[in-house]
Write a protein that holds these residues in place. Sequence first.
Motif, PDB file in Angstrom:
ATOM      1  N   LEU A   1      48.007 -14.827  41.062  1.00  0.00           N
ATOM      2  CA  LEU A   1      48.227 -14.011  41.899  1.00  0.00           C
ATOM      3  C   LEU A   1      47.165 -12.130  40.831  1.00  0.00           C
ATOM      4  O   LEU A   1      48.051 -12.301  39.657  1.00  0.00           O
TER       5      LEU A   1
ATOM      6  N   GLU B   1      47.383  -8.364  40.302  1.00  0.00           N
ATOM      7  CA  GLU B   1      48.022  -7.105  40.749  1.00  0.00           C
ATOM      8  C   GLU B   1      47.242  -6.246  39.840  1.00  0.00           C
ATOM      9  O   GLU B   1      48.094  -6.119  39.186  1.00  0.00           O
ATOM     10  N   ARG B   2      46.957  -5.210  40.032  1.00  0.00           N
ATOM     11  CA  ARG B   2      46.611  -3.938  39.474  1.00  0.00           C
ATOM     12  C   ARG B   2      46.408  -3.905  37.999  1.00  0.00           C
ATOM     13  O   ARG B   2      46.697  -3.728  37.384  1.00  0.00           O
TER      14      ARG B   2
ATOM     15  N   LYS C   1      39.709  -8.987  39.854  1.00  0.00           N
ATOM     16  CA  LYS C   1      39.016 -10.817  40.240  1.00  0.00           C
ATOM     17  C   LYS C   1      37.879 -10.710  38.706  1.00  0.00           C
ATOM     18  O   LYS C   1      37.317 -11.641  38.234  1.00  0.00           O
TER      19      LYS C   1
ATOM     20  N   SER D   1      41.224  -5.281  42.358  1.00  0.00           N
ATOM     21  CA  SER D   1      42.307  -6.127  41.714  1.00  0.00           C
ATOM     22  C   SER D   1      42.038  -6.086  39.771  1.00  0.00           C
ATOM     23  O   SER D   1      42.433  -6.333  39.131  1.00  0.00           O
TER      24      SER D   1
ATOM     25  N   HIS E   1      53.975 -10.177  47.521  1.00  0.00           N
ATOM     26  CA  HIS E   1      52.477  -9.551  47.875  1.00  0.00           C
ATOM     27  C   HIS E   1      51.775 -11.452  48.186  1.00  0.00           C
ATOM     28  O   HIS E   1      50.285 -10.995  48.343  1.00  0.00           O
ATOM     29  N   TYR E   2      52.106 -12.039  47.631  1.00  0.00           N
ATOM     30  CA  TYR E   2      50.990 -13.144  47.265  1.00  0.00           C
ATOM     31  C   TYR E   2      50.607 -13.276  48.754  1.00  0.00           C
ATOM     32  O   TYR E   2      49.659 -13.742  49.212  1.00  0.00           O
TER      33      TYR E   2
ATOM     34  N   VAL F   1      48.446 -11.378  50.827  1.00  0.00           N
ATOM     35  CA  VAL F   1      47.287 -10.787  50.093  1.00  0.00           C
ATOM     36  C   VAL F   1      46.588 -12.852  51.075  1.00  0.00           C
ATOM     37  O   VAL F   1      45.190 -12.206  51.161  1.00  0.00           O
TER      38      VAL F   1
ATOM     39  N   SER G   1      56.500 -15.612  46.382  1.00  0.00           N
ATOM     40  CA  SER G   1      55.335 -14.187  46.036  1.00  0.00           C
ATOM     41  C   SER G   1      55.370 -13.647  48.015  1.00  0.00           C
ATOM     42  O   SER G   1      54.399 -13.902  48.187  1.00  0.00           O
TER      43      SER G   1
ATOM     44  N   THR H   1      50.266 -11.773  37.978  1.00  0.00           N
ATOM     45  CA  THR H   1      51.950 -11.154  38.620  1.00  0.00           C
ATOM     46  C   THR H   1      52.645 -12.153  38.803  1.00  0.00           C
ATOM     47  O   THR H   1      54.192 -12.570  38.935  1.00  0.00           O
TER      48      THR H   1
ATOM     49  N   GLY I   1      43.676 -11.812  44.814  1.00  0.00           N
ATOM     50  CA  GLY I   1      43.887 -10.491  44.630  1.00  0.00           C
ATOM     51  C   GLY I   1      43.088  -9.748  46.030  1.00  0.00           C
ATOM     52  O   GLY I   1      42.512  -9.686  46.431  1.00  0.00           O
ATOM     53  N   LEU I   2      43.646  -8.494  46.061  1.00  0.00           N
ATOM     54  CA  LEU I   2      42.947  -7.432  46.859  1.00  0.00           C
ATOM     55  C   LEU I   2      41.987  -7.130  46.230  1.00  0.00           C
ATOM     56  O   LEU I   2      41.874  -7.512  45.052  1.00  0.00           O
TER      57      LEU I   2
END
Length: 613
Positions: A564, A566-567, A392, A390, A585-586, A589, A583, A571, A386-387
């Motif tokens: 993954l 996310e926030r 982790k 997020s 977003h994946y 990332v 994905s 997700t 994750g960014l």
Amino acid sequence: MTSTAPSTRLSTARALARLLPFAKPVMPRLVLGAVSALLASLVALGIPLVLEAFVGENGPIASGELWPIIGASAVVLALGLAEAGLIWLRRWFVLTPATSVEYDLRTSFYQRLQRLPVAFHDRWQSGQLLSRMMQDLSVIRRWLAFGLILLLVNILTIFVGSLILFRWHWALGTTFLIFSLPIWYAGYRFEKRYGALTRQSQDQAGDLATAVEESVHGIRVLKAFGRGKHALRQFTRQAETLRETELDKARAIGLIWFWLVLLPDIAFASCLAVGIVLNATGQLQVQELFAFFAMATVLRWPMESIGFLFSFLLDARTATDRIFEVFDEQNTITDPENPVSISQPRGELAFEGVHFRYQDAPATQRDLLDGIDLVLRPGETMALVGLTGSGKTTLTTLPTRLYDVTGGRVTLDGVDVRDLRLAELRRHISMAFEDATLFSSSVRENVLLGREDLAPGSPEADAALAEALAVAQASFVYDLPDGADTIIGEEGLSLSGGQRQRLALARAVAAKPAVLVLDDPLSALDVDTEALVEEALRQVLADTTALIVAHRPSTVALADRVALLERGRVTAVGTHSELLRTSEHYRHVISSLELEEARVRAPQAEEAKEVAR
């Protein structure tokens, strides 16, 4: 953190009474010390009465004969020796008990620090805790051994001595007491002002200790950026603030000493005037006046010491307040009342509707972890990506209860981790952090930290050490001066970042957990070493459940599945190829991770070329 708890929450007596459980085992010796001190004071009060008899009209001095004078002198000498012996006894009785109380307080304080949750240590400055552990506990020890006994004994001495003063003439006793009463008022005013200054001073000393600790630990950064003068200016400001507070304390003590010295002198002068009048009118004999002033002289030290002992009392009260602020901190992460045990863990780790927010987070702020549902099957390796921000790393702190969830639950083999004893939970789940922390002990002790079941120096311990070092590719240990018995420097700073990470990974592997939680443990390794560690880890992870925070695509490759984040929410979950396909977003990332890895690897590649040349 500088505590702002009010020091007037409890009265001084009730605050200091909190030390009783620690002092109770040694109370008999403390009482004997107080009795010895009281007897010494009574002997001192008896000397003026003996002198009165010796200098009277029928005494040995009036007779003019040598042997009676020698005998009288021997009596006074014997009383002096008795007083000195009793003072020695007082010290002998109290010194060992006082150090025992300090020892018990210090070990209990350290034990409390170990048991309090990580959230507590997030809020408190280490320098504040260090100043409490060392400075405040020493103040309490000195007060128990010296201040408490002398304060009680000197007050009793003043009371008894004042009553004896009335023996010669009520006018003399009354005059002495009237001029001494303002001392108590001055002491009351002093207590209110000095108590606040003492608390302020001790808190500032804790802040200063924090500044020293931070600058010592960060000395490489300060030197690298040439910020030594900046750090010095900040330290100087804090030191000057403490200096001003100490000067205020000194002024307060100086003022109380002014009155403690002046008022007895005024009392002496007034009593002398009254005594001369009484002698002139035939109401008082010369030897009685002499004995009165001898008694008043004996009382002078107890009266003058009251100010110092009151300041000592307030120092001890403030130190006690500061110590018990830590003891009073609520420990929210404790063993359950009815614990459950897992004798043979399978290693299934599940997050069920997990929410988490820090205690001091604003009420309007959303949860950092906002409904996490994730299941790691026994023996599965799950990568968490994750960014930044997020959640982790926060998620990895929940299985071992470094923090407790604020909603939902984390389970191990279907059992809520809060239903397991902490010791058992942390045997089943082991962690390795990105920021590797090592202790100032041998490599062997650092790596086998989690193996209490292995006897030091046993063949089993040596085998576990060798296996863990092999997995972490930490063969450099054998090249150290004393091999695995080499004492590494404070926090392992004598080693490189990669070496520290490999030892931290070896420590997690050596624990032989059912679940291994790794927070990007390979970030400081070069490409070749990372590849070797990953290959060895595949063998370890074959029968171990693992949750790995991945900041590199190469770390993702270790995983059976990827989650993954996310926030604060999971997700997507699937294999690396599945998520790349489904994905967007994946893919973003992973692209970010690849760019970051390329940026980090470039200097390493250049360095390798230079070495090859």
